[in-house]
Each structure stands twice: as structure tokens, then as C-alpha cells.
Write a protein that holds these residues in place. Structure first.
Motif, PDB file in Angstrom:
ATOM      1  N   ALA A 200       5.263   0.552   3.787  1.00  0.00           N
ATOM      2  CA  ALA A 200       4.839  -0.823   4.058  1.00  0.00           C
ATOM      3  C   ALA A 200       5.777  -1.807   3.365  1.00  0.00           C
TER       4      ALA A 200
ATOM      5  N   ASN B 251       8.966  -2.429   5.162  1.00  0.00           N
ATOM      6  CA  ASN B 251       8.739  -3.160   6.407  1.00  0.00           C
ATOM      7  C   ASN B 251       8.348  -4.616   6.170  1.00  0.00           C
ATOM      8  N   MET B 252       7.724  -4.897   5.042  1.00  0.00           N
ATOM      9  CA  MET B 252       7.481  -6.300   4.677  1.00  0.00           C
ATOM     10  C   MET B 252       8.827  -6.976   4.424  1.00  0.00           C
TER      11      MET B 252
ATOM     12  N   THR C 255       3.275  -9.081   7.936  1.00  0.00           N
ATOM     13  CA  THR C 255       2.972  -9.598   6.594  1.00  0.00           C
ATOM     14  C   THR C 255       4.200 -10.285   6.010  1.00  0.00           C
TER      15      THR C 255
ATOM     16  N   GLY D 114      10.367  -7.813   7.636  1.00  0.00           N
ATOM     17  CA  GLY D 114       9.770  -9.008   8.227  1.00  0.00           C
ATOM     18  C   GLY D 114      10.279 -10.291   7.585  1.00  0.00           C
TER      19      GLY D 114
ATOM     20  N   HIS E 108       7.476   2.318  14.261  1.00  0.00           N
ATOM     21  CA  HIS E 108       6.204   2.810  14.790  1.00  0.00           C
ATOM     22  C   HIS E 108       5.073   2.659  13.774  1.00  0.00           C
TER      23      HIS E 108
ATOM     24  N   HIS F 269      -4.559  -2.052   5.345  1.00  0.00           N
ATOM     25  CA  HIS F 269      -4.217  -2.845   4.159  1.00  0.00           C
ATOM     26  C   HIS F 269      -3.839  -4.285   4.498  1.00  0.00           C
ATOM     27  N   ALA F 270      -3.272  -4.507   5.684  1.00  0.00           N
ATOM     28  CA  ALA F 270      -3.012  -5.904   6.087  1.00  0.00           C
ATOM     29  C   ALA F 270      -4.354  -6.623   6.247  1.00  0.00           C
TER      30      ALA F 270
ATOM     31  N   ALA G 115       2.764  -4.531   8.581  1.00  0.00           N
ATOM     32  CA  ALA G 115       3.571  -4.756   7.372  1.00  0.00           C
ATOM     33  C   ALA G 115       4.700  -5.738   7.681  1.00  0.00           C
ATOM     34  N   VAL G 116       5.360  -5.550   8.829  1.00  0.00           N
ATOM     35  CA  VAL G 116       6.427  -6.475   9.222  1.00  0.00           C
ATOM     36  C   VAL G 116       5.843  -7.880   9.377  1.00  0.00           C
TER      37      VAL G 116
ATOM     38  N   SER H 212      -2.535   3.135   7.856  1.00  0.00           N
ATOM     39  CA  SER H 212      -2.413   2.593   6.510  1.00  0.00           C
ATOM     40  C   SER H 212      -2.051   1.107   6.568  1.00  0.00           C
ATOM     41  N   GLU H 213      -1.047   0.786   7.396  1.00  0.00           N
ATOM     42  CA  GLU H 213      -0.574  -0.602   7.469  1.00  0.00           C
ATOM     43  C   GLU H 213      -1.661  -1.541   7.986  1.00  0.00           C
TER      44      GLU H 213
ATOM     45  N   ARG I 234       4.247   0.123  11.986  1.00  0.00           N
ATOM     46  CA  ARG I 234       4.495  -0.759  10.824  1.00  0.00           C
ATOM     47  C   ARG I 234       4.345  -2.242  11.137  1.00  0.00           C
TER      48      ARG I 234
ATOM     49  N   GLU J  83       0.824  -1.214   0.000  1.00  0.00           N
ATOM     50  CA  GLU J  83       0.000   0.000   0.000  1.00  0.00           C
ATOM     51  C   GLU J  83       0.850   1.252   0.000  1.00  0.00           C
TER      52      GLU J  83
END
Lengths: 180, 356, 252
Positions: free
Chosen positions: B59, B62-63, C81, B66, C73, C111-112, C78-79, C107-108, C75, B55
Motif C-alpha cells: 500500500a 502505491n500511495m 489515497t 498516487g 492490481h 484500510h482506505a 492506495a493509489v 487489504s487496500e 491497489r 497497512e
């Protein structure tokens, strides 16, 4: 040997495909080549330009200030880019859509041919790029028609392969103009 | 017939990443790099990999954080404005000692700027663009083949040193097509990822991937550890290309697309009788300081060419022998400002003292 | 006569035997315990990865005996995900506060949820930024005084409290969304059941699950623990009604 070439026209004349085709054919012949699309914000209708460098050695700069050759497919391209061809070079000009209005600044050879009319004669105005490819290959003696034909299969998307025979005819029509 | 492909730089970098075993791509569309997500969106599902159009740039990075925390090879790509948004994530990855690949196909700025080629993000890339005083491994490809090769190298270096890697390209290198000879990943021995989270087994130590250190002296020690690793990179992993440096009276230096233009200019100048050489940094961090020092023990004039108003030139000045003169020639990026070989050749003639 | 001790109450395996550092009356500890009990219930401690956020929630790894990734902060979704896509057979949860999830990370989280990521999100709503010292949060009640709303939150200037559980329930990707409180034994038992349900949603491959937990922050509310607990029922629940807003039983 290094050949550098600048191609310009308006969107829809197949300028980028032409650059791709010449560079790919050079690669197929074992040469080195770079293809650099200069692109605008608009997708269609705007100016389309690209630079092709073909060399037996490593291609140094893919960006060329004063090319040894130019293919200029419309009036705006002719006015803007013809003066950039370096002395001793040559330009292929599409006389169907453009004529030289300005005094020539450098000693260059200008080959003015009605490329759009030739393309129409083969069957479609959009073949103007293939007619130009045939002329350029034969005149520069840099590429064979056979490798251009092979390259066509690579650069055209699968869905357009049915047009290959017509494309090849346009290539040959262009090349024949120089042979004669 | 050799196995040469004819592809865009953007496609080559994606192919290189996949050859490196990267199976995770997270990104957001931005010109002039959208060929990279388009390529990975098409190819990764076929390889059992994952593609997510995130998005936001934030994001996406940060994905990547992860997936990397799980020990996977993962990447994102963007262009300058998008890379600015990723700086937070990059700082956290650097602090958390996470590897990963970020491709930056630079465009011109500041702000929305334009889509033309630029080297104005050199500072952001090599000095640590986010907060906290970290470094990235920064490699600068100057050809389609190098887009592929350096993607492979970037993953290996990033995994070995646990530092995120950036490929700093530009819209010419990304959009141009050249021959590419793809090759499989070299089998190099890398340290096991014994830090990656996987689910804590009974009796096994807990694994925590983090950048927060609150105990007395903990964060200082952590920063010294990172600093030592950056020093190790400088000692072991600088990469550059030299051309005619043996007899050069003037050394031209440039990276990325500017180095390609400079190569033609050097060729022109040599033909005109000027004794000029080229030193092209391939790794921008670590910067090839020693190479500059060595060459300038003999060659006392250096001309740094960039597609900006002077950034790498600062690192060049810090690297050359004390009595070497460093000159700069550059233009800010934007439509119509891409320099030509003829332009660089003129500058070479100027600093070589006019006509040969 | 011999006596046999039968333990009727033990610490969850998924928690470490450590002493809390949270403020007196803070309910993070209670929520931690409920999450740990859920992990124990499903016997997934060894394949669980927690994703910590920024704020008081970051200390997840100090309390849970599980692997943890820390996020910037907001996120965490997203992490998480990235973690879940890399290791799809693991149980992945985020643990986030209201500033993190409902302000900087909107936002995160949206959308997750919208992608239907198979995550469990534990959202601790205490209507303030706890760690930074009691500033106004997106969930701060109208009229509530905080260090950055010294005259009370003014909806005309600051907007109204945001109801994340209801908001996320609107998305197709959300399979479970609920709000609970931990201010009374009855609510704690209910919250435990709901948190278990949120993990079941992930474990049974039903998709994204969200639990908002109303909790105290006595320090920043300027109250003692008892008063703070009373405020949950008196002020928070009327604004943030408890309940399950979405529950889809079928697999995604």
C-alpha cells in the motif's frame, strides 16, 4: 590523530549514551567522530556495545576490528573484548563487576577501577557511564570536561536534564582519579 | 561553532528528503529503518505535509505512486523484506515514468534473515527488482552526510529523468551517528511536470498516468524510450569517488559501509608501503563503467569487497579493461560477519604480493 | 409550421464520444454513464481524477474525459489515497472489479475505508474475472461453474461469495455503503441516484463512500445479453441484496 574506542556492558549501564556523549563532545570540539551502535534483538538486559572513532581527519571506518581502547563494564564484556584491544592500547575495566581471569594475550595497559562503586558513591549505580567518561576523557586527553558537559545537554532528552548536575559530578569524580 | 548536527544516518536521509521539498511519506515499520518514519511522522505535520503509516509495504509504494502521479515529491522507506514487497509498485512506477524516492536500509536475508547490515540486495536494486526490464536510479551513501546529500540528488535526478530513485543503504549507515551539515536544496532547473494529473480543464488534453500499452508497436516504442533514458543516465550521471588511483598497483572497490571499511584498510596498507587505491561507486545505477575502464588501463589488479558473496563484482568485471584481473573478497551478511579494516588490509597485502 | 428540436437525451460531458469495445450486453458502459452523469450533476469533471484498476475496468481513460491514474492490481484504493492526500480539493474515485477489489486488493480497500479516505469507490461485481477469461472470483456464487471451478464453486473448498458492501459498512471510516443493480430501468434510475449520493458524500466532505454494482458478464457466463440480465434478478440479487447499508449524514 585518530582514536578508536569500543564500549561494552550490559543493557542499562548507559553504554550507548556513553558512546553518544564522547562522539558528540568530539564534534563540539570541531573534530570528526562516528558512533556506531551494535545492537541486539533485546531492548534491555542484553549485551550493549558501541564503537566510537574520533579523528582530526575524515573518519574512515566506523567499524573497528582491534580498537586502541576499550571500556568494559561487566565480566562478559571483559572476557569477550579485552583480547581484541590492539597491542599498545589500553582498557578501562569496571573492577566492581569484572576481573581479569584469562592470561593477557597482547601488551596492553589495563586500568581496573571500581566504577559501579564510584557511581554509587556519587549517588546512583546508573552513573557508571559518566564516571567512565570522565576517566576516559582525562586519560586519553582527547576531550575536555567542558565539552562533555555541553554534550550532555545535547544527548540527554529534555526530561532528564534535571539530572545534569549529578551527571557532571560523576564526570568530575572520574576525571579526578586520573589527575591525582 | 559550526552548524554541525550529530545525527543517525536514518535521520539524515529523512532530513535530506524534507530539504528536497518532499512533503509526503508513506511507509510501514521495519527494523533497522524505523527512525525514518518516526522522524517524518514528527516533522511532516509541522510542515503541512502528509505522513501515512500504511497497512502494508505494498500500500505504501502505491500511495507514493498516487502522490507522485499528482506531481508531488514523495517518498517511502523500508528494509530488504519490505523492499521485496514494493517491487510490484516500483515496476509500475518505472513503467508509468513516475519519479519518487525509495530508501532501502538493507538487512540480511534471504527470507527473514536478520537485522544486520547487508549488501545482498545489490542485484535486486540495480538490475530492476520487479518484472519488465526496467532500471532504478540507485545511489549508495557511505556516510551520514551522504545520506542527506544523496537524498537531495536522488529527487533531482528522479524528477529530471522520470525514473524512480533508490538510496541503497545498510543498517550500519542507517544506525550510525556522525556530524551532518544540513544545507538547502540547490536551485536546479528541472523540466515541468506537465504529465501530472490535476483535473482535466476544458479544452486541455487528458492526462493519463499509466503503464499499459496495448496498441501494435506501442509497448516496444515505450521500452526503447525508457532504454534511451537509461543510456542517457549512464552518459551523464555516473558518480564515484577515487582515492590514490594515480599510482595504484591494486585498485580496491567497494560501496556503502564496505567502502568506509575499505578506506581504513587502504590507509593501513599505504602506511605499510603498498601501492593501493580505491574506487568507490556512488551511483550503482548508472554504474561508473568508464571510471573503471580508465583506471584499469594502468592498474591491472582490482579487488572488489562486498558484504555478500559477490554481486557488484559482476559489474566490475564487465567494466574493467580486458587484461585486468578482478578478485573478490566478501562475506555473507549476518550477526558477527561485518568485516573489519584489518581483514580487508590482509586481503590487500595478499593481492599486492605479500609483504611490501 | 416550424419545428424546434429540443434534445431530451444527450451524452454526458464527462464521457468521450467513442464507440464501446466492451462485449455485447456488458454493463460497464451503463455504469460508466451513471458515474459520468454524477460528475456532470455536480459539475466536477474538471477537478475529478479517476483511478483505474486491473481487469476490464482499466479502460476507464478510454471512455472518461478526465485525468486518470492507472494502478497495479488491487491497489487502486492506495493509489487513490496518495492522489487525494496530494490534491485534497479534487474529486477522486476508483473503479474496480471483483477480482481486483475483493480478492487481491482486500487489504487496500479495507484500510482506505478504515482511514476514512474521502474517496468514492465504484465496485463492479459480475461474479467472475472478466478479462482473464471467466475464472472464479471471490463473489462467484455457490455452485457457479467457471473455468477454475468447473464443477461449480464449492463453499467447502472455495468459501462462500463475499459481500463487500455489508463488510465495509462495518467500519467506522465508511460513511456510505450501498449495493445497486443495473438490470432494469427502475434499478438503473435507482443506481444513478445512489452513485450520485456516493459522490455527494465525498464532495460534502463526509468521507469514504462505496457503491457495489451488480453487473453482467454475458461472455464469461456463457449467456446471451438477455439471459445474463435475467440472471441478475434470478440469482445475484438473492445472494447480494440491494440496499443502502450505511449512510452517515454528518461531516467526518
Amino acid at each position: 590523530m585518530t582514536l578508536d574506542l569500543f564500549i561494552a556492558g550490559f543493557g542499562g549501564q548507559g553504554v550507548l549514551l556513553l558512546g553518544n556523549l564522547l562522539a558528540y563532545a568530539a564534534i563540539l570540539e570541531g573534530k570528526n567522530a562516528s558512533y556506531f551502535p551494535a545492537y541486539g534483538v533485546e531492548k534491555r538486559g542484553g549485551a550493549a556495545t558501541c564503537t566510537v572513532v574520533i579523528s582530526d581527519d575524515e573518519v574512515a571506518s566506523p567499524v573497528v576490528g582491534r580498537p586502541g581502547c576499550a571500556i568494559l563494564l561487566n565480566q562478559a564484556s571483559l572476557d569477550k573484548y579485552l583480547p581484541r584491544v590492539r597491542p599498545g592500547g589500553w582498557a578501562l575495566v569496571n573492577s566492581s563487576l569484572a576481573e581479569e581471569n584469562l592470561p593477557r594475550v597482547a601488551p596492553i595497559e589495563v586500568l581496573a577501577l571500581p566504577l559501579t562503586e564510584l557511581a554509587l558513591d556519587v549517588g546512583d549505580a546508573r552513573l557508571v557511564n559518566l564516571v567512565a567518561a570522565g576517566i576516559w576523557a582525562r586519560k586519553s586527553q582527547a576531550l575536555t570536561l567542558a565539552s562533555l558537559e555541553s554534550a550532555l545537554r545535547k544527548v540527554l532528552p529534555e526530561r532528564n536534564h534535571r539530572f545534569i548536575p549529578l551527571n557532571v559530578e560523576a564526570l568530575k569524580r572520574g576525571a579526578a582519579l586520573i589527575a591525582s | 561553532m559550526d552548524q554541525r548536527l550529530f545525527v543517525k544516518g536514518n535521520e539524515a536521509v529523512a532530513m535530506g528528503a524534507l530539504a528536497a521539498g518532499c512533503r509526503y511519506y508513506f511507509g510501514y515499520p521495519i527494523t533497522p529503518q524505523s527512525d525514518i518514519p518516526e522522524f517524518t511522522a514528527r516533522e511532516l505535520p509541522r510542515l503541512g505535509g502528509t505522513f501515512i503509516q500504511a497497512e502494508s509495504e505494498i500500500a505504501a509504494i502505491n500511495m507514493l505512486l498516487g502522490a507522485s502521479a499528482c506531481g508531488m515529491r514523495a517518498m517511502t522507506s523500508s528494509s530488504s523484506p519490505g523492499i521485496s514487497l514494493k517491487q510490484e509498485g516500483l515496476s509500475y512506477m518505472a513503467g508509468s515514468e513516475l519519479p519518487g524516492l525509495v530508501v532501502n536500509i538493507c538487512r540480511s536475508g534471504p527470507g527473514l534473515g536478520g537485522i544486520d547490515a547487508s549488501q545482498a540486495d545489490y542485484f535486486q536494486a540495480v538490475k530492476g527488482g520487479g518484472h519488465g526490464g526496467y532500471r532504478l536510479i540507485v545511489l549508495a551513501p557511505h556516510s551520514v552526510q551522504e545520506m542527506y546529500d544523496l537524498a537531495l540528488l536522488a529527487f533531482d535526478l528522479s524528477d529530471r529523468y522520470r525514473i524512480p530513485a533508490m538510496l541503497l543503504g545498510d543498517s550500519v549507515i542507517g544506525q550510525m551517528k556522525e556530524a551532518l551539515i544540513p544545507h538547502p536544496r540547490a536551485q536546479v532547473e528541472l523540466p515541468p511536470k506537465d504529465w501530472a494529473v490535476r483535473g482535466k480543464q476544458e479544452g486541455a488534453p487528458q492526462r493519463v498516468v499509466k503503464s499499459l500499452y496495448l496498441g501494435d508497436g506501442e509497448l516496444e516504442a515505450h521500452n526503447w524510450r525508457l532504454h534511451e533514458r537509461y543510456a542517457l543516465l549512464e552518459a551523464r550521471e555516473t558518480r564515484w569517488e577515487g582515492l590514490h588511483t594515480d599510482d595504484a598497483e591494486l585498485l580496491v572497490t567497494a560501496f556503502g559501509i564496505t567502502a568506509r571499511i575499505a578506506k581504513s584498510a587502504v590507509r593501513m596498507a599505504r602506511e605499510a608501503g603498498f601501492k593501493v587505491g580505491l574506487l568507490r561507486p556512488v551511483s550503482l545505477f548508472p554504474f561508473p563503467r568508464e571510471a573503471f575502464r580508465t583506471v584499469t588501463l594502468v592498474t591491472k589488479k582490482v579487488l572488489c569487497c562486498e558484504l555478500n558473496t559477490g554481486q557488484m563484482v559482476e559489474d566490475v568485471r564487465l567494466s574493467v579493461a580486458r587484461d585486468a584481473e578482478v578478485y573478490f573478497y566478501g562475506r555473507p551478511p549476518g550477526a558477527g560477519s561485518l568485516p573489519t579494516p584489518e581483514e580487508f588490509a590482509e586481503q590487500i597485502a595478499r593481492y599486492c604480493g605479500g609483504a611490501a | 409550421m416550424s419545428q424546434v428540436e429540443i434534445p431530451v437525451f444527450t451524452a454526458p460531458r464527462s464521457l468521450k464520444p467513442v464507440v464501446t469495445h466492451f462485449c455485447p450486453g456488458c454493463q460497464h458502459g451503463t455504469v460508466h454513464r451513471l458515474v459520468a452523469e454524477a460528475l456532470d450533476h455536480f459539475a466536477v469533471q474538471e477537478r475529478t481524477i479517476g483511478v483505474a484498476s486491473v481487469g476490464c475496468s482499466v479502460f476507464l481513460y478510454e471512455y472518461f474525459a478526465i485525468d486518470v491514474v492507472e494502478s497495479p492490481h488491487g491497489r487502486a484504493p492506495a493509489v487513490a489515497t496518495g492522489v487525494k492526500r496530494a490534491l485534497p480539493d479534487r474529486v477522486v474515485f476508483t473503479y474496480q472489479g471483483d477480482g481486483d477489489l475483493a480478492a487481491i486488493g482486500t487489504s487496500e480497500i479495507i484500510h482506505a475505508a478504515n482511514r476514512g479516505e474521502a474517496l468514492t469507490v465504484i465496485f463492479v461485481n459480475n461474479t467472475t474475472y472478466g478479462m482473464t477469461g471467466g475464472q472464479m472470483a471471490p463473489t462467484t456464487l455457490a455452485g457457479q461453474q467457471t473455468s477454475t471451478s468447473p464443477y461449480g464453486r464449492d463453499p467447502a473448498n472455495d468459501g462462500s461469495p463475499i459481500r463487500m458492501a455489508e463488510l465495509l459498512a462495518q467500519l467506522d471510516g465508511t460513511r456510505f455503503s450501498a449495493r445497486v443493480a443495473v438490470d432494469s430501468p427502475r434499478h438503473v434510475i435507482q443506481a444513478g441516484r445512489v452513485i450520485r449520493e456516493a459522490f455527494a458524500t465525498q464532495i460534502q466532505a463526509r468521507g469514504f463512500a462505496f457503491v457495489e454494482v451488480l453487473a453482467t458478464c454475458p461472455t464469461n457466463w456463457g449467456m446471451n445479453p438477455v439471459q445474463a440480465n435475467q440472471r441478475i434478478a434470478a440469482e445475484l440479487i438473492p445472494c447480494f441484496p440491494l440496499g443502502t447499508f450505511k449512510k452517515i449524514e454528518s461531516q467526518s
